[in-house]
Every structure is written in C-alpha cells, then in structure tokens.
Motif scaffolding. Structure first.
Motif, PDB file in Angstrom:
ATOM      1  N   GLN A 232       1.090  -1.462   0.084  1.00  0.00           N
ATOM      2  CA  GLN A 232       0.085  -0.113  -0.659  1.00  0.00           C
ATOM      3  C   GLN A 232       1.133   1.535   0.021  1.00  0.00           C
ATOM      4  O   GLN A 232       2.078   1.467   0.614  1.00  0.00           O
ATOM      5  N   ARG A 233       0.507   1.739  -0.582  1.00  0.00           N
ATOM      6  CA  ARG A 233       1.375   3.489  -0.508  1.00  0.00           C
ATOM      7  C   ARG A 233       0.085   4.535   0.053  1.00  0.00           C
ATOM      8  O   ARG A 233      -1.058   5.077  -0.385  1.00  0.00           O
ATOM      9  N   ARG A 234       0.177   4.962   1.081  1.00  0.00           N
ATOM     10  CA  ARG A 234      -0.793   6.213   1.940  1.00  0.00           C
ATOM     11  C   ARG A 234      -1.351   5.531   2.090  1.00  0.00           C
ATOM     12  O   ARG A 234      -3.230   5.698   2.222  1.00  0.00           O
ATOM     13  N   HIS A 235      -1.818   3.929   2.746  1.00  0.00           N
ATOM     14  CA  HIS A 235      -2.577   3.429   2.670  1.00  0.00           C
ATOM     15  C   HIS A 235      -4.506   2.570   1.491  1.00  0.00           C
ATOM     16  O   HIS A 235      -5.074   2.453   1.688  1.00  0.00           O
ATOM     17  N   GLN A 236      -3.451   3.429   0.679  1.00  0.00           N
ATOM     18  CA  GLN A 236      -4.191   2.880  -0.341  1.00  0.00           C
ATOM     19  C   GLN A 236      -3.306   1.381  -1.522  1.00  0.00           C
ATOM     20  O   GLN A 236      -2.003   0.952  -1.501  1.00  0.00           O
ATOM     21  N   LYS A 237      -4.359   0.455  -1.771  1.00  0.00           N
ATOM     22  CA  LYS A 237      -3.715  -0.526  -2.507  1.00  0.00           C
ATOM     23  C   LYS A 237      -3.203  -0.121  -3.810  1.00  0.00           C
ATOM     24  O   LYS A 237      -3.565   0.462  -4.212  1.00  0.00           O
ATOM     25  N   VAL A 238      -2.061  -1.628  -3.472  1.00  0.00           N
ATOM     26  CA  VAL A 238      -0.708  -1.156  -4.767  1.00  0.00           C
ATOM     27  C   VAL A 238      -0.976  -2.623  -6.074  1.00  0.00           C
ATOM     28  O   VAL A 238      -0.959  -2.338  -7.108  1.00  0.00           O
ATOM     29  N   ILE A 239      -0.564  -3.155  -4.946  1.00  0.00           N
ATOM     30  CA  ILE A 239      -0.688  -4.894  -5.572  1.00  0.00           C
ATOM     31  C   ILE A 239      -1.205  -5.509  -4.215  1.00  0.00           C
ATOM     32  O   ILE A 239      -0.904  -5.496  -3.614  1.00  0.00           O
ATOM     33  N   GLU A 240      -2.391  -6.508  -5.404  1.00  0.00           N
ATOM     34  CA  GLU A 240      -2.889  -7.029  -4.182  1.00  0.00           C
ATOM     35  C   GLU A 240      -3.098  -8.779  -5.145  1.00  0.00           C
ATOM     36  O   GLU A 240      -2.413  -9.164  -5.449  1.00  0.00           O
ATOM     37  N   GLU A 241      -2.627 -10.252  -3.178  1.00  0.00           N
ATOM     38  CA  GLU A 241      -2.112 -11.452  -4.052  1.00  0.00           C
ATOM     39  C   GLU A 241      -3.103 -11.731  -3.364  1.00  0.00           C
ATOM     40  O   GLU A 241      -3.878 -11.405  -2.086  1.00  0.00           O
TER      41      GLU A 241
END
Ligand code: ADP
Length: 667
Positions: A232-241
């Motif tokens: 996450q960047r600034r609590h926003q998801k960037v890559i999920e798995e």
C-alpha cells in the motif's frame, strides 16, 4: 427474477458487472455523466442514460435521480459497484421503497458497518478481536488526544466514515497530534461530509489480510479465502494477491471463521470483505468490513474459479449460495496490479489527459485486464485516475509473479504519466519476491523502488529515429488521430526517389542534444549516424507498433508521436525525445520565477502563510485538494512571502502561481 440491471457506476467496475450480467442473459442499463457519454461502459450496455454533468455529486452520486430513471426504464435491480452509492444506506433504503433490488447487503448491515467506530462496537460484542483504541462518540479533541497519549505513540487517526485511506493520519508523537487531527478532520469533511474520528494503536509491522465472505438470504455463509493487500501507498492498495503467502491452513480457517462471525453478527447477505491486520506473531485484529464488491475481487475469482458478480446477482435473486464451504478450493496464485494515471516521480500527482497510446498485454485465461477505457479516451480530473487492473494467474506464486512482471513490461500507455514502471520495480524487487509483506513495505523499501530505471539511450535511439523517419516518409496512416498531422517537423520531407539524400535531425533526450545524420537507401532502408556510429535500419510502422531491424537485430516496440515529442516504449521503460524546433526567439522574463505553483487543478483548502512572513525551506505553505486528496505545497527555499494569490476556498488551475517567495539572502 432479475431481468434488467442498472449499473450505478462507471469505468472498469461498470464494464465488469455488465459482462457477467450479459452472460447471465440479463439486460443492462448504464448511467453516465456528460464527459462519459462515449465511455466504454456506455458502449457495452444495452441501454444508457445521462444522469448529469461531470462532477460526481451532480451525476454518479444523484441517488434519487438515478432511481427515478431506473423506475422509468423498468429496471429490476441496481448494482452499485464500489465507491459512489455502494455503501450508502439511504440509497439502499430508497431502492427498497421503490421496489427495486439493491444488489448488496441489507440496509441494517450497511448502516452497522458504515461507521468504523460503530462497527468496532458490534465486533467487540461479537467477540471478534480488535486493535486497542478509542472509538467513542465524544469527539472532544482532548479526549482523543488523551487516549493516544495513554496508548503511547505511534497511533493512527481514522475518519469513522472513512474509506480509501482518506481522513487517515499516522501520528508519531504528541507534538504532531493537533496538526494531524486537524488535517485528518479536514480531509474527512471534504470526502465524507463527516469529520468524526477514532484513534487506534498503530501496529508497525502488520500485514493487511482480508477475507472474502459471501452470505445468502437463507442464513448460509462461506468464506472464499484471503487476499494479502499489504502493498500500500498512503494506505491505498497498490498490488494485491491471493492466497496470502505463508499462511497456514489453521490460520486461514481461524481468520475465515472470524470473518464469518463478523458477517453473521450483522445478518449479512451478499459479498462482503472483512479486513484484518495480521501481526507478526499470528494474532489478527478486525479493522473494518466493506459491504460491497472490492476493487481487488478478481484475485479471488482467479484462485477459486468463481464469478463473484454472478454470486451477487444470484443472492439478490434470493437463491442459495452456489457453493458450500467444502466445495471451495484454492487453485494456484493470483496478483492484481492497479495501473494508475499518476506520476511516481512527482509525489504521485494524478495525471490527466488523452490516452494517445494504449497497448495492453494479451489477455487469456492467465491474464485479465479489467478496464473502462480505450485508446483515445480521456483521463479527466473528475474521477479516480485508475486506468486498469492487471490480473494474472499461475500455478504458484513464483510463476504468477514472473507473469506479472512480463505483462507489466508489455503494457504501453502514452499521453498520461503512469505508475507502470513503479509497479514493475515493486514486482521485481527482492523483498517482494521473497514475500516479505508488511503494510509499510513501500516506505521501507522506498529507496530501491523509487529509483527510476534509466533507459540506455544509445541502445534505443536508432530505433526511435527510425520510427520518426518512417513517419516522415511513409504515407501516414489515417488512424493516427490528427496528432501527427499537427506536427510541424513532420512536413520536412526529404525523400527523393533514386537519390541518396543526407539530412540532419536534432533531438533532445534527457537534456542532452543529439544530431543524427540520415540517408535513405534505394531499398528504403536507412543509414543512421549518431555520435559517429553508423546503424543500418529498416522497418515498418503499423498500429502504433514499430517493427524494426537495426544492424540485423529485429525488435518490436510501441511508439507514440505527439506534437514534437516521440516516445519509444522499450523493455527498460519509455525513451522520450524532443525534436528540436527552430528557435523562435520569443522567451522573455518569467513573471513568476519566484513562485510556487499549483501542481494540478484543485481547491485551496488551507493557506498557511501570509505576505511578509519568513518561511523556511520545506515549510508547508498552502494545501490544495484535488481528486479528494490533499496536496501540501512546501517552500522550495528559505525566503519571505512576497504575495499570496489565492485564499481558502479558491479554485486553482494546474500550473498557476500560488505564492511568490523572495529568497532570503540575509544569512
Ligand atoms: P480505509 O477504509 O480508509 O481503507 P482501513 O481502516 O481499511 O482504511 O485501513 C487502511 C490501511 O491502513 C490498512 O490496510 C493498513 O495498512 C493501515 N492500517 C489501518 N489501521 C491500522 C493500525 N491500527 N495499525 C497499522 N496500520 C493500520
């Protein structure tokens, strides 16, 4: 029986829902704002209606109006997607009143989970573990601060109405507390019209592991395993798995059951996600429950082989859940990377503009691209700048990750700046390969992730030049959308049949000037000479792809021309060159040489200095809100504020001077 669905959303999720609805033989109705009249979701739907001007509050958030249109069009059900009206209990209530099915949980469940603090209360009573903190109704800042002081720092402030990381602030010491609370409240007010806050102990090395649950209207519930969303960047998801790496079967079952307990505590029905923080010692804590389909639902679909939108529609139809817990199995591994129009080299500012070039990796059963845009579409300032979700699957994590890296390398987007290279750097990093996942992964490895990979200019410049020569000399295809036609340098045609003609071309790449000499041969190949090296180059251009042979080596690259800029999409990244124009001798003094400027269109939410004030380098001067996020603009050097051009509440355009600062040379 649901026969007709209106999708109260836009972009990729509207397209996603339409796809399944169509496969189920259901008629679809799209809604759109003025700027979305030609959007992909409108093209895909059977019917479409305009619901107002571009700003979300005048279109996609107009619940009552959307409902009226749904009634008029004899719609049976409304799918809200995520965001917009998806967690709006009033909208769900209004749907019920009008006899239209809201594809989501009950009104009570939305209400119960709509407030992070009320949700924590319910979960506490149901025996679901919580992070220590204060989630009371008394909002006296002194009480919130006292609770933080008692717990000890770091703490995390959260807007109780929050979502998407907005209205959230980490606080590392008592000294920072007051400013952080004020900023979080401001952001919460502007995003959710509600600035109520809670405070939690901030765990320093947790993973974000969330459980997908599904319940029907007949008291059945299952969990479709977990997703790890720690990147996450600034609590926003960037890559999920999915599944979460290094998860034991016992822990999986324990978390799955806790999630179901949470769902049953609020008589849940439909798709829901229970988010947990998983600590290093294997303890996990409830964070919140999202009562809708999540952005990252595709990774769960890839590992279970289930279509979650189909499940949602079946449950809304009052059917039983399609599968029992014992029927559900995990197959292989899946990743999702969120491709955004934003600039990782400029504080991730959203980038707007026309998608002049858009080449996605080839999709198949292992590669999925969920998107709502096509080449030529605009990324506007009005909505979330996500361009697409790239989803990959393979038998195990290592293979899936290698596929993710390959596919990111095949993605070529021109016209707006994107985070693709940034995603590639994360996916390719050693700690990510080793699955050392924690929510501070990006901060922790920031140095290696944010180092831009540089493209070897010598290696790719001949191909770039060839692309440009072919454009000058080929008949230019009509599908290049006028971009090329407006280019002044494109008119310098030097082709002479049966005559070798040498011409010079000046280019700037990364602030360095290059002069290339080119000669066309009788067979329409070229001799290109740069820095006293000669290359034999030939090739063709079609569909924005340059197929070339340089000194006997064949290659293919997406290529884009826009005005006098040419971009070659190489495996190392984008090589951009500017064709040097004749000097028009206009320049002149820049009136605002000492100004700080607005990074993009937005609204001033706080002016923190006034004329005459001394400021230090790095000091916050002004806060501009754009796309629901606050951007803090800081002093570039020590100085004195000469003039402030705007005040709180003013709208500003990207690039305008906000504040003039005279450098302080007294020291
Ligand atoms: P939002 O609803 O705005 O997305 P969440 O409550 O889901 O907010 O939290 C988003 C992210 O913030 C989490 O995934 C996690 O990385 C981080 N986070 C939330 N609460 C805590 C906490 N108490 N300690 C550490 N990190 C946290």
């Amino acid at each position: 029986m649901i026969k007709k669905i209106l999708i109260a959303n836009r972009g990729e999720i509207a397209c996603r829902v339409i796809k399944t609805a169509k496969a189920m033989g259901i008629t679809t109705v799209a809604v759109y704002s003025d700027v979305d009249a030609n959007a992909l979701h409108v093209k895909h739907a059977d019917e479409a209606i305009c619901i107002g001007p571009a700003p979300s509050k005048d279109s996609y958030l107009r619940g009552t109006y959307i409902l009226q249109q749904a009634k008029a069009l004899n719609v049976d059900a409304i799918h809200p997607g995520y965001g917009f009206l998806s967690e709006n209990a009033q909208f769900a209530k209004d749907c019920a009143q009008e006899g239209i099915i809201f594809i989501g949980p009950t009104i009570e469940a939305i209400e119960a989970m709509g407030s992070k603090s009320a949700a924590k209360q319910i979960m506490e009573e149901a025996g679901v573990p919580l992070v220590p903190g204060y989630h009371g109704d008394d909002q006296d800042p002194a009480i919130i601060k006292r609770s933080a002081n008692e717990m000890g720092y770091p703490v995390l402030l959260k807007a109780t109405a929050g979502g998407g990381g907005k209205g959230m602030r980490q606080v590392w010491s008592e000294a920072e507390f007051d400013d952080a609370l004020a900023a979080a409240k401001r952001e919460a007010m502007s995003s959710f019209s509600d600035d109520k806050m809670l405070v939690e102990k901030y765990l320093t090395e947790p993973r974000h592991v969330e459980i997908q649950v599904f319940c029907d209207n007949h008291k059945n519930g299952v969990y479709l395993f977990e997703r790890d969303c720690s990147i996450q960047r600034r609590h926003q998801k960037v890559i999920e798995e999915a599944p979460a790496p290094n998860m034991s079967e016992e822990l999986r079952a324990k978390m799955g059951e806790a999630a179901l307990k949470a769902a049953f505590a609020i008589n849940y029905s439909g798709a829901g996600t229970v988010e947990f923080l998983l600590d290093t010692d294997g303890s996990f804590y409830f964070m919140e429950m999202n009562t809708r389909l999540q952005v990252e639902h595709p990774v769960t679909e890839m590992i279970t082989g289930e279509d979650l939108v189909e499940w949602q529609i079946r449950v809304a139809n009052n059917e039983l859940l399609p599968k029992k817990q014992s029927d559900l199995k995990i197959h292989g591994h899946s990743f999702e990377a969120r491709v955004y129009a934003e600039d990782p080299n400029n504080d991730f500012l959203p980038s707007t503009g026309t998608l002049h070039l858009l080449k996605t990796p080839k999709t198949n059963s292992n590669v999925r691209v969920d998107t709502g845009v096509l080449q030529g579409d605009e990324v506007s300032i009005y909505y979330d700048p996500m361009i697409a979700k790239l989803i990959v699957w393979d038998e195990d994590r290592e293979k899936a990750l290698s596929r993710l890296e390959t596919c990111l390398g095949e993605y070529a987007i021109g016209g707006v700046t994107t985070n693709i290279d940034y995603l590639r750097r994360i996916a390719g990093s050693t700690p990510f390969k080793e699955a050392k996942l924690t929510t501070d992964f990006i901060e922790r490895h920031n140095d290696s992730i944010s180092t831009q990979t540089s493209v070897e200019v010598d290696k790719y410049l001949p191909a770039l030049l060839l692309g440009q020569l072919l454009l000058e000399h080929n008949s230019i295809s009509a599908d290049s959308e006028g971009v090329l036609q407006t280019s002044p340098w494109q008119k310098h045609d030097s082709y002479r049949s049966n005559l070798s003609h040498k011409s010079a071309l000046e280019l700037t790449v990364n602030d360095k000037n290059y002069t290339a000499f080119t000669t066309i041969n009788a067979d329409r190949s070229w001799m290109i000479s740069i820095d006293e090296r000669e290359y034999l180059a030939s090739g063709t251009l079609a569909d924005d792809i340059l197929t070339c042979t340089i000194d006997g080596i064949k290659a293919r690259y997406p290529i884009m021309l826009n005005s006098n800029h040419i971009s070659l999409f190489t495996p190392q990244g984008i090589l951009c060159a500017e064709v040097v124009q004749p000097d028009l001798g206009e320049t002149g003094e820049d009136d605002h040489a000492n100004s700080v400027t607005a990074p993009m269109n937005g609204t001033v939410v706080a002016l923190l200095v006034k004329a005459g004030e001394k400021v230090k380098k790095g000091q916050q001067l002004i806060i501009v809100e754009a796309m629901k996020m606050e951007h803090s603009i800081k002093a570039p050097y020590d100085g004195i504020v000469a003039e402030c051009y705007f005040s709180t509440g003013d709208l500003v355009s990207g690039g305008v001077a906000l504040i003039d600062i005279t450098a302080d040379e007294s020291e």
